[in-house]
Design an enzyme around this catalytic site. Structure first.
Site, PDB file in Angstrom:
ATOM      1  N   GLY A 102       0.829  -1.125  -0.034  1.00  0.00           N
ATOM      2  CA  GLY A 102      -0.007   0.075   0.104  1.00  0.00           C
ATOM      3  C   GLY A 102       1.004   1.317   0.068  1.00  0.00           C
TER       4      GLY A 102
ATOM      5  N   GLN B 253       2.971   9.838   2.092  1.00  0.00           N
ATOM      6  CA  GLN B 253       4.429   9.243   1.861  1.00  0.00           C
ATOM      7  C   GLN B 253       5.141   9.847   0.727  1.00  0.00           C
ATOM      8  OE1 GLN B 253       2.417   5.023   2.418  1.00  0.00           O
ATOM      9  NE2 GLN B 253       4.306   4.971   3.687  1.00  0.00           N
TER      10      GLN B 253
ATOM     11  N   CYS C  88       6.247  -0.279   7.284  1.00  0.00           N
ATOM     12  CA  CYS C  88       5.791   0.673   7.004  1.00  0.00           C
ATOM     13  C   CYS C  88       7.014   1.170   6.019  1.00  0.00           C
ATOM     14  CB  CYS C  88       5.494   1.785   7.585  1.00  0.00           C
ATOM     15  SG  CYS C  88       4.827   3.417   7.071  1.00  0.00           S
ATOM     16  N   LEU C  89       6.885   1.603   4.621  1.00  0.00           N
ATOM     17  CA  LEU C  89       8.068   1.993   3.807  1.00  0.00           C
ATOM     18  C   LEU C  89       8.499   3.281   4.264  1.00  0.00           C
ATOM     19  CD1 LEU C  89       5.985   1.388   0.380  1.00  0.00           C
ATOM     20  CD2 LEU C  89       8.057  -0.103   1.333  1.00  0.00           C
TER      21      LEU C  89
ATOM     22  N   HIS D 161      -4.109   1.232   8.004  1.00  0.00           N
ATOM     23  CA  HIS D 161      -2.828   1.651   7.978  1.00  0.00           C
ATOM     24  C   HIS D 161      -2.508   2.955   7.048  1.00  0.00           C
ATOM     25  CE1 HIS D 161       1.841   1.229   7.792  1.00  0.00           C
ATOM     26  NE2 HIS D 161       1.852   1.785   6.893  1.00  0.00           N
ATOM     27  N   GLU D 162      -3.098   2.744   5.871  1.00  0.00           N
ATOM     28  CA  GLU D 162      -3.099   4.089   4.711  1.00  0.00           C
ATOM     29  C   GLU D 162      -3.736   5.126   5.236  1.00  0.00           C
ATOM     30  OE1 GLU D 162      -0.529   3.455   3.153  1.00  0.00           O
ATOM     31  OE2 GLU D 162      -0.517   1.339   3.028  1.00  0.00           O
TER      32      GLU D 162
ATOM     33  N   HIS E 101      -2.011   7.327   7.500  1.00  0.00           N
ATOM     34  CA  HIS E 101      -1.090   8.182   7.142  1.00  0.00           C
ATOM     35  C   HIS E 101      -1.789   9.629   6.473  1.00  0.00           C
ATOM     36  CE1 HIS E 101       2.807   6.024   6.539  1.00  0.00           C
ATOM     37  NE2 HIS E 101       2.165   4.856   5.953  1.00  0.00           N
TER      38      HIS E 101
HETATM   39  O1  GNR Z   1       4.159  -2.636   2.429  1.00  0.00           O
HETATM   40  C1  GNR Z   1       3.517  -2.523   3.529  1.00  0.00           C
HETATM   41  N1  GNR Z   1       3.547  -3.547   4.108  1.00  0.00           N
HETATM   42  C2  GNR Z   1       2.080  -3.600   5.403  1.00  0.00           C
HETATM   43  C3  GNR Z   1       2.495  -4.762   6.253  1.00  0.00           C
HETATM   44  C4  GNR Z   1       1.681  -4.655   7.241  1.00  0.00           C
HETATM   45  C5  GNR Z   1       0.584  -3.773   7.522  1.00  0.00           C
HETATM   46  C6  GNR Z   1       0.754  -2.677   6.726  1.00  0.00           C
HETATM   47  C7  GNR Z   1       1.729  -2.530   5.816  1.00  0.00           C
HETATM   48  S1  GNR Z   1       1.506  -1.218   4.519  1.00  0.00           S
HETATM   49  C8  GNR Z   1       3.185  -1.301   4.078  1.00  0.00           C
HETATM   50  C9  GNR Z   1       3.270  -0.047   2.910  1.00  0.00           C
HETATM   51  C10 GNR Z   1       3.191   1.180   3.542  1.00  0.00           C
HETATM   52  O2  GNR Z   1       4.156   1.725   4.456  1.00  0.00           O
HETATM   53  N2  GNR Z   1       2.126   1.905   3.588  1.00  0.00           N
HETATM   54  O3  GNR Z   1       1.896   3.028   3.981  1.00  0.00           O
HETATM   55 NI    NI Z   2       2.989   2.913   5.874  1.00  0.00          NI
END
Ligand code: GNR
Ligand code: NI
Length: 182
Positions: free
Chosen positions: A46, A51, A91-92, A133-134, A137
């Site tokens: 995601g 980001q 998270c990236l 999660h997104e 952000h």
């Molecule tokens: O790539 C991603 N893997 C992930 C694994 C578990 C819960 C959430 C994520 S999202 C993350 C990519 C990212 O940072 N999205 O904001």
């Molecule tokens: Ni993230």
């Protein structure tokens, strides 16, 4: 298409609350395409606009094995949330950190697609976790905010050390989005 630079914790721009998307135009379609390319290349499941330093309410995701089921949610809103799951998130924007976070197990989301049409998505499993999660952000919230202050502090020190060591300006070969960032 372009591969966009991803902001890294503790960059204060990750704390900006995104504003609604109001124009469903060619620039938006380009941003969505670039965000998908960036997400696939990272690789991630995601990516939120925040980001890539675009403070507008949109996210992309693809939790399929084959990486061929892209989802784009614009101005997403959670309509219903049920149950609780705990999952080790990454998270990236917080590289190399994986910690357990509690989320709703099933969600129903209303959003717009990139053509501006209203859509509803029912999600469970990894997609439900990813969307939450997104959407965090877009509020300027990171998964590390759910950890203890002690753990978060340790992560922040590590991240700052790492940013000092590296060139600081992210990867080479990335460009900034060609849209107004706020
Ligand atoms: O790539 C991603 N893997 C992930 C694994 C578990 C819960 C959430 C994520 S999202 C993350 C990519 C990212 O940072 N999205 O904001
Ligand atoms: Ni993230």
């Amino acid at each position: 298409m372009a591969h966009l630079a991803i902001l890294e914790y503790p960059d204060p721009r990750l704390r900006i609350r995104a504003k609604p998307v109001t124009e469903f135009d060619a620039a938006l379609a380009q941003l969505v395409a670039d965000m998908l390319e960036t997400m696939y290349a990272a690789p991630g499941i995601g990516l939120a606009a925040t980001q890539v330093n675009v403070h507008r309410r949109l996210l992309v995701a693809d939790v399929s094995e084959e990486r061929n089921e892209p989802i784009c949610l614009i101005n997403p809103e959670i309509l219903t949330a049920e149950g609780t799951v705990s999952y080790e998130e990454g998270c990236l924007s917080v590289p190399d950190v994986f910690e357990s976070v509690d989320r709703a197990e099933r969600i129903k989301v209303r959003a717009h697609n990139e053509r501006g049409e209203s859509i509803e998505v029912e999600a469970e499993g990894l997609l439900a976790i990813c969307i939450q999660h997104e959407m965090d952000h877009l509020e300027g919230k990171l998964f590390v905010d759910y950890l203890s202050a002690l753990k978060r502090d340790r992560l922040k020190k590590k991240a700052l050390k790492r940013a000092k060591k590296g060139s600081g300006d992210g990867e080479s070969d990335t460009v900034s989005p060609a849209v107004p960032i706020i």
